[in-house]
Design a protein around this motif. Structure first.
Motif, short mmCIF file in Angstrom:
data_model
loop_
_atom_site.label_atom_id
_atom_site.label_comp_id
_atom_site.label_asym_id
_atom_site.label_seq_id
_atom_site.Cartn_x
_atom_site.Cartn_y
_atom_site.Cartn_z
N LEU A 258 0.82 -1.21 0.00
CA LEU A 258 0.00 0.00 0.00
C LEU A 258 0.86 1.26 0.00
CD1 LEU A 258 -2.84 -1.01 2.49
CD2 LEU A 258 -3.04 -0.68 0.02
N ILE A 259 1.93 1.26 0.76
CA ILE A 259 2.84 2.42 0.78
C ILE A 259 3.50 2.59 -0.58
CG2 ILE A 259 5.02 3.25 1.74
CD1 ILE A 259 4.10 2.11 4.44
N ALA A 260 3.97 1.50 -1.18
CA ALA A 260 4.62 1.59 -2.49
C ALA A 260 3.64 2.07 -3.56
CB ALA A 260 5.20 0.23 -2.86
N SER A 261 2.42 1.57 -3.53
CA SER A 261 1.41 1.99 -4.50
C SER A 261 1.09 3.47 -4.35
CB SER A 261 0.14 1.16 -4.32
OG SER A 261 -0.91 1.68 -5.08
N ASN A 262 0.98 3.92 -3.13
CA ASN A 262 0.69 5.32 -2.87
C ASN A 262 1.84 6.22 -3.31
OD1 ASN A 262 -1.31 7.01 -2.08
ND2 ASN A 262 -1.28 6.38 0.05
N LEU A 263 3.06 5.82 -3.01
CA LEU A 263 4.23 6.59 -3.45
C LEU A 263 4.30 6.67 -4.98
CD1 LEU A 263 7.04 5.53 -0.98
CD2 LEU A 263 6.05 7.79 -1.26
N TYR A 264 3.99 5.56 -5.64
CA TYR A 264 3.98 5.54 -7.10
C TYR A 264 2.97 6.54 -7.66
CZ TYR A 264 3.45 3.69 -11.83
OH TYR A 264 3.39 3.55 -13.19
#
Length: 157
Positions: A18-24
């Protein structure tokens, strides 16, 4: 007892995704703002990860509810409700023609989600460390008393 370790590992992995998707998504919106990416490319990249992120967030919320972690469930509940409201109103995808109008609002929304995900990540790590669930996994990396005794004899010479 063993299922709890697996559960915390699942929460950890879900939270990292979820953090990686949001950062992307934040990077795509920032690139759009500074004209490194065209609107079609940016919106298609963001739209490709929006629905899987919503589903994963829903799975995380349901797992927290079912396992009885009420505080963490209540932390994820506002985002889950807002995501379901956006999905029901068919406003969850970014429109190519109106992307520049809503860039600032979309960025602020994703930064707020990132803050909640980071806080949840910190809670997951602290909760798993306090519970001592990873102690058996990390045991080979911690020296035993015998290892420390041998090292102290070497240092005496």
């Amino acid at each position: 007892m063993a299922w709890e370790v697996i559960l915390w590992i699942i929460f950890f992995i879900i939270n990292m995704v979820l953090i990686a998707s949001n950062l992307y998504q934040i990077v795509c919106l920032s690139d759009l703002e500074s004209d490194y990416m065209n609107p079609y490319e940016s919106s298609s990249r963001i739209n490709a990860v929006v629905v899987p992120e919503m589903v994963l967030h829903g799975v995380c919320s349901v797992l927290l509810l079912v396992t009885g972690y009420w505080f963490m469930f209540l932390l994820t509940l506002p985002i889950a409700i807002y995501n379901s409201m956006l999905y029901m109103n068919k406003q969850h995808l970014i429109d190519v023609t109106e992307v520049f109008r809503y860039v600032d609002a979309e960025k602020k929304y994703r930064i707020a989600k990132l803050a909640v995900y980071l806080f949840l990540f910190i809670l997951v790590v602290i909760r798993s460390m306090i519970a001592g669930k990873f102690s058996t996994i990390l045991e080979p990396f911690h020296p035993t008393n015998e290892d420390l005794d041998i090292l102290s004899h070497v240092l005496e010479f």
